[in-house]
Design a protein around this motif. Structure first.
Motif, PDB file in Angstrom:
ATOM      1  N   GLN A 193      -6.945  -0.760  14.211  1.00 52.85           N
ATOM      2  CA  GLN A 193      -7.445  -0.225  12.941  1.00 52.85           C
ATOM      3  C   GLN A 193      -7.974  -1.341  12.030  1.00 52.85           C
ATOM      4  O   GLN A 193      -7.670  -1.420  10.856  1.00 52.85           O
ATOM      5  N   GLY A 200     -10.910  -2.135  10.353  1.00 54.13           N
ATOM      6  CA  GLY A 200     -12.168  -1.610   9.842  1.00 54.13           C
ATOM      7  C   GLY A 200     -13.141  -2.689   9.430  1.00 54.13           C
ATOM      8  O   GLY A 200     -14.355  -2.521   9.583  1.00 54.13           O
ATOM      9  N   ARG A 230     -18.020   3.301   5.231  1.00 53.51           N
ATOM     10  CA  ARG A 230     -16.600   2.988   5.477  1.00 53.51           C
ATOM     11  C   ARG A 230     -16.155   3.670   6.761  1.00 53.51           C
ATOM     12  O   ARG A 230     -16.855   4.529   7.291  1.00 53.51           O
ATOM     13  N   ASP A 263     -12.914   5.776   8.363  1.00 54.37           N
ATOM     14  CA  ASP A 263     -11.651   6.467   8.112  1.00 54.37           C
ATOM     15  C   ASP A 263     -10.934   6.624   9.448  1.00 54.37           C
ATOM     16  O   ASP A 263     -11.424   7.305  10.347  1.00 54.37           O
ATOM     17  N   ASP A 266      -7.945   7.928  11.893  1.00 53.01           N
ATOM     18  CA  ASP A 266      -6.987   9.022  12.024  1.00 53.01           C
ATOM     19  C   ASP A 266      -5.638   8.384  12.334  1.00 53.01           C
ATOM     20  O   ASP A 266      -5.462   7.787  13.395  1.00 53.01           O
TER      21      ASP A 266
END
Length: 124
Positions: A45, A47, A62, A64, A66
């Motif tokens: 994760q 980003g 961006r 997102d 889960d």
């Protein structure tokens, strides 16, 4: 202490594999290496890395994540071009997750010498 293999599936520790790309210590040398490092970034994760390696033409504002998504493995099914001698390439892969799999043919292009993810399609 045992060192775990990188999530991308190569038999190297994360720090010596995709971790080098995530920290900026070494750019991904091929489209496949970028694909593997981006898969690992989804697992972790990360980003920031995903956005940095997304082509400016197609980059979202961006990402997102889960929180329930659990990636379980990556299989590279094929590559076209994408080496140090190319400016574009494709990587076809299957990324497994708990409960299913994502099958994608991703397109990559170089921007200022660095590989970036452009987009992908989903073959049957």
């Amino acid at each position: 202490m045992t060192t775990r293999s990188c999530p991308c599936g190569l038999p190297r520790p994360y720090e010596a594999c995709c971790g080098r790309h995530h920290t900026g210590a070494a750019p991904a040398p091929t489209a496949e290496a970028l694909m593997r490092s981006r898969y690992t970034a989804f697992v972790r994760q990360d980003g920031g890395y995903l956005l940095r390696t997304w082509h400016p033409r197609t980059r979202p504002a961006r990402i997102d994540f889960d929180p329930a998504m659990r990636w379980t493995g990556l299989e590279i099914l094929g590559t076209t071009d994408g080496s140090a001698f190319h400016t574009a390439g494709t990587v076809t892969f299957r990324a497994s997750y708990r409960g299913g799999a994502l099958h994608e043919r991703s397109r990559f292009e170089r921007v200022d010498g660095a590989w970036t993810y452009v987009d992908g399609d989903f073959p049957d």
